[in-house]
Write an enzyme that holds these catalytic residues in place. Sequence first.
Site, short mmCIF file in Angstrom:
data_model
loop_
_atom_site.label_atom_id
_atom_site.label_comp_id
_atom_site.label_asym_id
_atom_site.label_seq_id
_atom_site.Cartn_x
_atom_site.Cartn_y
_atom_site.Cartn_z
N CYS A 1 64.76 -0.73 20.11
CA CYS A 1 63.57 -0.15 21.06
C CYS A 1 62.09 -0.47 19.95
CB CYS A 1 63.53 1.46 21.45
SG CYS A 1 62.25 1.38 22.26
N CYS B 1 59.80 2.31 20.18
CA CYS B 1 59.88 2.99 19.78
C CYS B 1 59.44 2.80 18.11
CB CYS B 1 61.31 3.26 19.57
SG CYS B 1 62.50 4.14 20.64
#
Length: 186
Positions: free
Chosen positions: A109, A112
Site C-alpha cells: 500500500c 500506508c
Amino acid sequence: MALENCFQLSTVCTTRTAALQCYHPFSSKERLNFPTCNALKKSLLTSATCSSSSSSYPHSISVKPRKPSIVCKAREAVNEVQVVTDSNWNNLVIASENPVLVEFWAPWCGPCRMIAPVIEELAKEYAGKIVCLKLNTDDCPNIATQYGIRSIPTVLFFKNGEKKESVIGAVPKSTLSATVEKYVEV
C-alpha cells in the site's frame, strides 16, 4: 520526552558517589557514573577511590559497587511503533492502560508507506502517553475484519480497551495529532 518522567528513586545513596543505571528494553544494560567528590577519577564499575582534603573523612575511601540509586523505568515509554498481531492484540491493545493508536496497513500500500513516518513521529512525541502499534492486514485479516477495516491505511484509537475513533487514509500529521490530543490525559 520518554526519559523526562522515567526516573524513580529506588534507594538512598549513602556513599559519596551516586550511580545512575538505565535499562532500555531494546539494548543492553548501561551505567552512568555521577561523581560527587572532587578527586574521583576511577569508574564505579569495580571500585573507586576518592581522596578528600576534609578532616572529617579519611584520606581515601573505597566504594564498592552498590545497588543503583536511580533506576530508569522507561520500559512502558516505548518511543517506536511496535507490531501487533492476532496473538498479542489483547495484551497490547485491549489491556493497555494508555490510549492506543493502531495503524492498519499492508506492505503493498503506497499511502500506508506515506503515513508510516508520521506514525513514527507521533510515537516519539507522545512516548509514555500513548502506545503506537501497526497491524499488517495481510498477516492478520481477522482483526481487520472484526473492526470493519475496508480500506487502508486506517488508524484506530483505543482507550480502556474500547475503539473510540477512526481516521481513514493518508492524512496530515496535524489531523492525527489533534485526535491523539483528545485521548491523552494531561
